[in-house]
Design an enzyme around this catalytic site. Structure first.
Site, PDB file in Angstrom:
ATOM      1  N   SER A 105       0.862  -1.180   0.000  1.00 16.75           N
ATOM      2  CA  SER A 105       0.000   0.000   0.000  1.00 16.75           C
ATOM      3  C   SER A 105       0.902   1.234   0.000  1.00 16.75           C
ATOM      4  O   SER A 105       2.058   1.162   0.457  1.00 16.75           O
ATOM      5  CB  SER A 105      -0.846  -0.009   1.279  1.00 16.75           C
ATOM      6  OG  SER A 105      -1.364   1.268   1.545  1.00 16.75           O
ATOM      7  N   TYR A 137      -1.369  -1.179  10.476  1.00 17.73           N
ATOM      8  CA  TYR A 137      -1.555  -1.484   9.045  1.00 17.73           C
ATOM      9  C   TYR A 137      -0.382  -0.938   8.248  1.00 17.73           C
ATOM     10  O   TYR A 137       0.222  -1.642   7.430  1.00 17.73           O
ATOM     11  CB  TYR A 137      -2.874  -0.869   8.568  1.00 17.73           C
ATOM     12  CG  TYR A 137      -3.139  -1.031   7.089  1.00 17.73           C
ATOM     13  CD1 TYR A 137      -3.552  -2.257   6.560  1.00 17.73           C
ATOM     14  CD2 TYR A 137      -2.985   0.043   6.209  1.00 17.73           C
ATOM     15  CE1 TYR A 137      -3.804  -2.403   5.207  1.00 17.73           C
ATOM     16  CE2 TYR A 137      -3.235  -0.101   4.845  1.00 17.73           C
ATOM     17  CZ  TYR A 137      -3.637  -1.321   4.349  1.00 17.73           C
ATOM     18  OH  TYR A 137      -3.882  -1.465   2.998  1.00 17.73           O
TER      19      TYR A 137
HETATM   20  N1  LIG Z   1      -8.709  -0.645  -1.477  1.00 21.51           N
HETATM   21  C1  LIG Z   1      -7.725   0.202  -1.269  1.00 21.51           C
HETATM   22  O1  LIG Z   1      -7.914   1.437  -1.318  1.00 21.51           O
HETATM   23  C2  LIG Z   1      -6.350  -0.316  -0.985  1.00 21.51           C
HETATM   24  C3  LIG Z   1      -5.306   0.629  -0.912  1.00 21.51           C
HETATM   25  C4  LIG Z   1      -4.034   0.172  -0.652  1.00 21.51           C
HETATM   26  C5  LIG Z   1      -3.781  -1.179  -0.497  1.00 21.51           C
HETATM   27  N2  LIG Z   1      -4.811  -2.089  -0.572  1.00 21.51           N
HETATM   28  C6  LIG Z   1      -4.493  -3.506  -0.378  1.00 21.51           C
HETATM   29  O2  LIG Z   1      -5.059  -4.256  -1.440  1.00 21.51           O
HETATM   30  C7  LIG Z   1      -5.384  -5.566  -0.982  1.00 21.51           C
HETATM   31  C8  LIG Z   1      -6.831  -5.891  -1.348  1.00 21.51           C
HETATM   32  O3  LIG Z   1      -7.678  -4.951  -0.717  1.00 21.51           O
HETATM   33  P1  LIG Z   1      -9.182  -4.710  -1.204  1.00 21.51           P
HETATM   34  O4  LIG Z   1      -9.435  -3.275  -1.029  1.00 21.51           O
HETATM   35  O5  LIG Z   1      -9.399  -5.349  -2.510  1.00 21.51           O
HETATM   36  O6  LIG Z   1      -9.977  -5.503  -0.063  1.00 21.51           O
HETATM   37  P2  LIG Z   1     -11.493  -6.005  -0.040  1.00 21.51           P
HETATM   38  O7  LIG Z   1     -12.270  -5.438  -1.160  1.00 21.51           O
HETATM   39  O8  LIG Z   1     -11.958  -5.768   1.342  1.00 21.51           O
HETATM   40  O9  LIG Z   1     -11.348  -7.577  -0.305  1.00 21.51           O
HETATM   41  C9  LIG Z   1     -10.664  -8.345   0.605  1.00 21.51           C
HETATM   42  C10 LIG Z   1     -10.647  -9.787   0.156  1.00 21.51           C
HETATM   43  O10 LIG Z   1      -9.880 -10.514   1.117  1.00 21.51           O
HETATM   44  C11 LIG Z   1     -10.694 -11.477   1.753  1.00 21.51           C
HETATM   45  N3  LIG Z   1     -10.381 -11.527   3.170  1.00 21.51           N
HETATM   46  C12 LIG Z   1     -10.469 -10.516   4.056  1.00 21.51           C
HETATM   47  N4  LIG Z   1     -10.103 -10.936   5.261  1.00 21.51           N
HETATM   48  C13 LIG Z   1      -9.780 -12.234   5.124  1.00 21.51           C
HETATM   49  C14 LIG Z   1      -9.341 -13.219   6.020  1.00 21.51           C
HETATM   50  N5  LIG Z   1      -9.179 -12.963   7.310  1.00 21.51           N
HETATM   51  N6  LIG Z   1      -9.087 -14.451   5.561  1.00 21.51           N
HETATM   52  C15 LIG Z   1      -9.277 -14.733   4.264  1.00 21.51           C
HETATM   53  N7  LIG Z   1      -9.699 -13.859   3.363  1.00 21.51           N
HETATM   54  C16 LIG Z   1      -9.950 -12.613   3.791  1.00 21.51           C
HETATM   55  C17 LIG Z   1     -12.113 -11.016   1.550  1.00 21.51           C
HETATM   56  O11 LIG Z   1     -12.959 -12.141   1.659  1.00 21.51           O
HETATM   57  P3  LIG Z   1     -14.466 -12.003   2.194  1.00 21.51           P
HETATM   58  O12 LIG Z   1     -15.215 -11.550   1.001  1.00 21.51           O
HETATM   59  O13 LIG Z   1     -14.827 -13.325   2.658  1.00 21.51           O
HETATM   60  O14 LIG Z   1     -14.450 -10.959   3.265  1.00 21.51           O
HETATM   61  C18 LIG Z   1     -12.024 -10.423   0.145  1.00 21.51           C
HETATM   62  O15 LIG Z   1     -12.041 -11.432  -0.830  1.00 21.51           O
HETATM   63  C19 LIG Z   1      -5.114  -5.560   0.520  1.00 21.51           C
HETATM   64  O16 LIG Z   1      -3.870  -6.132   0.779  1.00 21.51           O
HETATM   65  C20 LIG Z   1      -5.097  -4.081   0.873  1.00 21.51           C
HETATM   66  O17 LIG Z   1      -4.322  -3.832   2.001  1.00 21.51           O
HETATM   67  C21 LIG Z   1      -6.084  -1.672  -0.809  1.00 21.51           C
END
Ligand SMILES: NC(=O)c1ccc[n+]([C@@H]2O[C@H](COP(=O)([O-])OP(=O)(O)OC[C@H]3O[C@@H](n4cnc5c(N)ncnc54)[C@H](OP(=O)(O)O)[C@@H]3O)[C@@H](O)[C@H]2O)c1
Length: 331
Positions: free
Chosen positions: A206, A219
């Protein structure tokens, strides 16, 4: 330069600045150097962006379609977009995530759309190291050419460390999901890649892993781990045919960011991933998406104290807003 005709020597101030003239000239020269360097950096960012369009990204690194890609946290957001777009390149997909019903839905969608095989592994990464023997057994003997360490967990809302609800459990959850998963999944998958002298590991960090983000302290620190881990590993295994990339998004419209509306600087997960995949093999560490690269460029240029201070202000406002909403819901 000032020549003193009475002494026949250079005036002392002129001697000091003799080469450049007045002290103001120093600032002028510094200014020109600064602007040139800044301009060069912007130009390089732009050239890299253009090059990435022509490069082919991950597609150019996959020499064996029909092998497997493993994606963690793949039923939503960025992980789901990686799973879909890698399947589109002809790779079979191992989907690892928490909710079985969502895993089944994503798997059948990918199979029918992209005509590849899928395998699902249900695992909750907050359960620490207990989940890995099962994952290791299921992945045994598979020809895995891509690993996407995507699963991530952030705070419910920005908060001071000592005010985090159920702090110690939350800390462990954050560390297990964001850090343990990356180290353990890499430990399980990398030996086979090194043996075959081919593999791509994409670690989703991130922008908050690049500069400290107060009120998201744990985080932010976890994501800094991902950045360092990726960098060191690339140095260790680059010569073994392994490509390791650290991806550092700013905001993407997903459940985690709680942002629904997309914009130039907040892309959808699929727009973001499409762009990030183009940079694989070109950029070892990437903000992944051109507008995010510009933001990252600005962030790296400004002094750290200013970024941290602005981050703190932004997070304080976000925290207050989240608490107000919580209160409204209660009432
Ligand atoms: N979105 C942003 O703005 C952003 C910015 C910087 C970095 N990131 C990074 O990008 C990555 C993806 O983020 P995202 O925004 O796409 O997240 P998201 O939309 O919340 O999706 C998270 C995914 O991970 C799964 N998950 C969450 N907790 C879990 C657990 N304890 N065990 C197994 N699976 C789990 C969720 O499954 P369920 O559907 O079952 O909950 C979902 O499939 C992360 O590493 C995040 O830190 C995101």
């Amino acid at each position: 330069m000032n020549f003193d005709p009475t002494t026949g020597k250079m005036a002392s101030s002129s001697c000091v600045f003799g080469v450049l003239g007045k002290s103001g000239d120093y600032f002028a020269v510094l200014g020109v150097l600064f602007v040139s360097y800044f301009g060069l950096k912007v130009a390089l960012t732009f050239i890299r962006f253009i090059r990435s369009l022509a490069h082919g990204g991950l597609a150019s690194l996959i020499n064996k379609p029909g092998t497997w890609a493993v994606v963690t946290g793949c039923t939503d957001g960025i992980g789901k977009a990686y799973a879909e777009q890698i399947a589109k390149l002809g790779l079979n997909i191992v989907l690892i995530s928490r909710t079985e019903s969502k895993l089944n839905a994503v798997a059948s969608d990918i199979e029918s759309k992209y005509k590849v095989k899928t395998m699902i592994i249900q695992a909750d990464f907050t359960n620490g190291t207990d989940i890995y023997p099962n994952i290791r057994t299921k992945l045994q003997g598979m020809d895995i050419s891509v690993l996407v360490n995507n699963v991530g967990l952030s705070y419910d809302y920005p908060e001071f460390f000592l005010q985090i609800t159920d702090r110690e459990k939350k800390c462990m959850d954050l560390i297990h999901v964001n850090v343990t998963s990356v180290a353990m999944m890499t430990s399980i998958v990398l030996p086979g890649m090194v043996e075959r002298r081919h593999g791509v590991v994409l670690n989703i960090s991130s922008a908050s892993g690049k500069r400290p983000t107060p009120l998201l302290t744990v985080y932010s620190a976890c994501k800094a781990f991902v950045s360092f881990f990726s960098d060191c590993l690339q140095t260790e295994y680059g010569s073994s045919g392994i490509t390791i990339q650290c991806v550092m998004p700013f905001f993407v419209a997903t459940n985690m960011s709680k942002i629904r509306k997309t914009s130039l600087f907040v892309p959808s997960a699929s727009t973001y991933v499409q762009s990030a995949l183009q940079t694989v093999g070109l950029e070892q560490e990437t903000y992944g998406y051109f507008p995010h690269k510009l933001m990252g460029f600005g962030m790296e240029w400004l002094p750290k104290w200013l970024i941290v201070l602005q981050g703190m202000k932004g997070m304080l406002a976000a925290s207050a807003k989240a608490k107000r909403r919580q209160q409204e819901k209660k009432e």
